[in-house]
Write a protein that holds these residues in place. Structure first.
Motif, PDB file in Angstrom:
ATOM      1  N   CYS A   1      44.304  61.343  -9.511  1.00 39.17           N
ATOM      2  CA  CYS A   1      45.358  61.352 -10.518  1.00 39.17           C
ATOM      3  C   CYS A   1      45.607  62.798 -10.943  1.00 39.17           C
ATOM      4  O   CYS A   1      44.668  63.519 -11.295  1.00 39.17           O
TER       5      CYS A   1
ATOM      6  N   PHE B   1      38.766  48.828 -12.225  1.00 37.79           N
ATOM      7  CA  PHE B   1      39.453  47.549 -12.443  1.00 37.79           C
ATOM      8  C   PHE B   1      39.511  46.753 -11.138  1.00 37.79           C
ATOM      9  O   PHE B   1      39.255  45.539 -11.113  1.00 37.79           O
ATOM     10  N   SER B   2      39.825  47.436 -10.024  1.00 43.50           N
ATOM     11  CA  SER B   2      39.893  46.757  -8.718  1.00 43.50           C
ATOM     12  C   SER B   2      38.535  46.211  -8.317  1.00 43.50           C
ATOM     13  O   SER B   2      38.431  45.080  -7.819  1.00 43.50           O
TER      14      SER B   2
ATOM     15  N   GLU C   1      45.155  53.168  -4.207  1.00 38.81           N
ATOM     16  CA  GLU C   1      44.484  52.632  -5.394  1.00 38.81           C
ATOM     17  C   GLU C   1      45.368  51.611  -6.109  1.00 38.81           C
ATOM     18  O   GLU C   1      44.902  50.540  -6.522  1.00 38.81           O
ATOM     19  N   ILE C   2      46.658  51.945  -6.249  1.00 37.38           N
ATOM     20  CA  ILE C   2      47.591  51.049  -6.958  1.00 37.38           C
ATOM     21  C   ILE C   2      47.750  49.734  -6.189  1.00 37.38           C
ATOM     22  O   ILE C   2      47.774  48.643  -6.783  1.00 37.38           O
TER      23      ILE C   2
ATOM     24  N   LYS D   1      44.591  47.622  -6.571  1.00 32.94           N
ATOM     25  CA  LYS D   1      44.547  47.107  -7.945  1.00 32.94           C
ATOM     26  C   LYS D   1      45.511  45.930  -8.102  1.00 32.94           C
ATOM     27  O   LYS D   1      45.166  44.895  -8.684  1.00 32.94           O
TER      28      LYS D   1
ATOM     29  N   ARG E   1      46.435  57.812  -4.234  1.00 30.81           N
ATOM     30  CA  ARG E   1      46.836  57.162  -5.485  1.00 30.81           C
ATOM     31  C   ARG E   1      47.601  55.874  -5.194  1.00 30.81           C
ATOM     32  O   ARG E   1      47.411  54.860  -5.866  1.00 30.81           O
TER      33      ARG E   1
ATOM     34  N   ASP F   1      52.103  63.168 -13.759  1.00 34.17           N
ATOM     35  CA  ASP F   1      52.291  61.844 -14.355  1.00 34.17           C
ATOM     36  C   ASP F   1      53.309  61.908 -15.491  1.00 34.17           C
ATOM     37  O   ASP F   1      53.484  62.951 -16.126  1.00 34.17           O
TER      38      ASP F   1
ATOM     39  N   CYS G   1      37.687  56.648 -12.475  1.00 37.65           N
ATOM     40  CA  CYS G   1      39.079  56.247 -12.246  1.00 37.65           C
ATOM     41  C   CYS G   1      39.214  54.789 -12.699  1.00 37.65           C
ATOM     42  O   CYS G   1      38.631  53.889 -12.092  1.00 37.65           O
ATOM     43  N   TRP G   2      39.954  54.561 -13.770  1.00 34.71           N
ATOM     44  CA  TRP G   2      40.030  53.212 -14.344  1.00 34.71           C
ATOM     45  C   TRP G   2      40.678  52.225 -13.378  1.00 34.71           C
ATOM     46  O   TRP G   2      40.351  51.044 -13.362  1.00 34.71           O
ATOM     47  N   LYS G   3      41.617  52.699 -12.534  1.00 35.92           N
ATOM     48  CA  LYS G   3      42.263  51.798 -11.568  1.00 35.92           C
ATOM     49  C   LYS G   3      41.239  51.259 -10.569  1.00 35.92           C
ATOM     50  O   LYS G   3      41.210  50.070 -10.258  1.00 35.92           O
ATOM     51  N   ASN G   4      40.383  52.152 -10.057  1.00 40.59           N
ATOM     52  CA  ASN G   4      39.399  51.737  -9.060  1.00 40.59           C
ATOM     53  C   ASN G   4      38.331  50.837  -9.674  1.00 40.59           C
ATOM     54  O   ASN G   4      37.870  49.886  -9.032  1.00 40.59           O
TER      55      ASN G   4
END
Length: 278
Positions: A70, A106-107, A12-13, A16, A9, A75, A101-104
């Motif tokens: 996640c 987006f990246s 990923e952050i 991003k 995680r 969380d 996974c919205w973070k991935n």
């Protein structure tokens, strides 16, 4: 398992955040001055940004986008509000119920857009995409069914189809049709049929060197300490250094200073209340 999920995680952050910051820097520099954008772009290109991003997309991109790193129960606000469920292996494995996974995602979109900004209208960098065999990598990225990501991937494929040859175009007609349907075209576009065989690698090197010379000239004129143009000389904005600087007063000023004080200061009535109110 909990530690492994948390490490993933954090990765990923970080990806991003870095991809978002780079994209924002490129966009803002391009709006401010094109040579600032080109300066940043050349730094990224010389630091092997293009092969690095292609290496990133050379993984199983579907599993990366669908990764479930996640844990909803850990969380905020679920981790502090209400009754806390017991953390078992089943709870950790189930993870989030979202299909992606919205973070991935987006990246991935950010990195594809960075590649577009670096290579657009730059033949030398487009040839880098061809040399590093980006076409099959980008084709695999089209498996992600997201409109914006597919658009920017197709843009990257469109700019290099000219150099991939007729055989590649014949065997990838579905991709060519998708480019026709989704990417904007210009009247003088010859991306689908033009064979640019006259171009030579040293022409591309000359193009990069000429751009670098223009950028260096801009930086020296605008930001250099010994710039020749007085309009672009850096200004000292520090109050202490400006007030502490020794200023040579002319003889005429020294002789007439008392007269000026009498005329402009002592003989004028000053309404201090009005000044203070402003």
């Amino acid at each position: 398992m909990k530690l492994g999920l948390d490490v993933n995680r954090h990765k990923e952050i970080i990806v991003k955040a870095i991809s978002g910051l780079l994209l924002l820097l490129l966009k803002h520099f391009k709006l401010n001055h094109i040579y600032q954008f080109e300066f940043m772009s050349q730094h990224l290109v010389f630091a092997n940004c293009i092969p690095l991003v292609l290496k990133f997309f050379n993984q199983n991109i579907m599993s990366y986008v669908a990764a479930k790193n996640c844990i909803p129960v850990l969380d905020y606000p679920l981790c502090v509000v209400g009754e806390q469920p017991e953390l078992t292996a089943e709870v950790l494995e189930n993870g989030d119920n979202q299909p992606y996974c919205w973070k991935n995602l987006f990246s991935c979109i950010n990195l594809i857009r960075i590649l577009n900004k670096l290579t657009k209208w730059k033949h030398s960098r487009t040839m880098m995409l061809v040399v590093f065999k980006s076409a099959p990598i980008l084709k695999r990225a089209l498996k992600v069914k997201h409109g914006m990501m597919q658009l920017y991937v197709l843009k990257l494929l469109k700019m290099q189809t000219k150099y991939l040859g007729r055989q590649w175009r014949k065997s990838n007609m579905k991709t060519m049709s998708a480019i026709y349907q989704k990417v904007r075209h210009r009247l003088n576009d010859d991306w689908a049929y033009g064979n640019d065989m006259d171009a030579r690698p040293w022409d591309f090197q000359a193009e990069e060197c000429a751009l670098r010379a223009c950028v260096d000239r801009f930086n020296n004129r605008r930001y250099g300490t010994n710039g020749t143009d007085p309009d672009f000389k850096p200004v000292d904005n520090c109050i202490l250094s400006v007030l502490g600087e020794n200023v040579e007063l002319s003889e005429e000023f020294k002789v007439n200073y008392e007269k000026w004080l009498d005329m402009e200061v002592f003989s004028n009535q000053i309404d201090w209340d009005q000044i203070l109110s402003h």
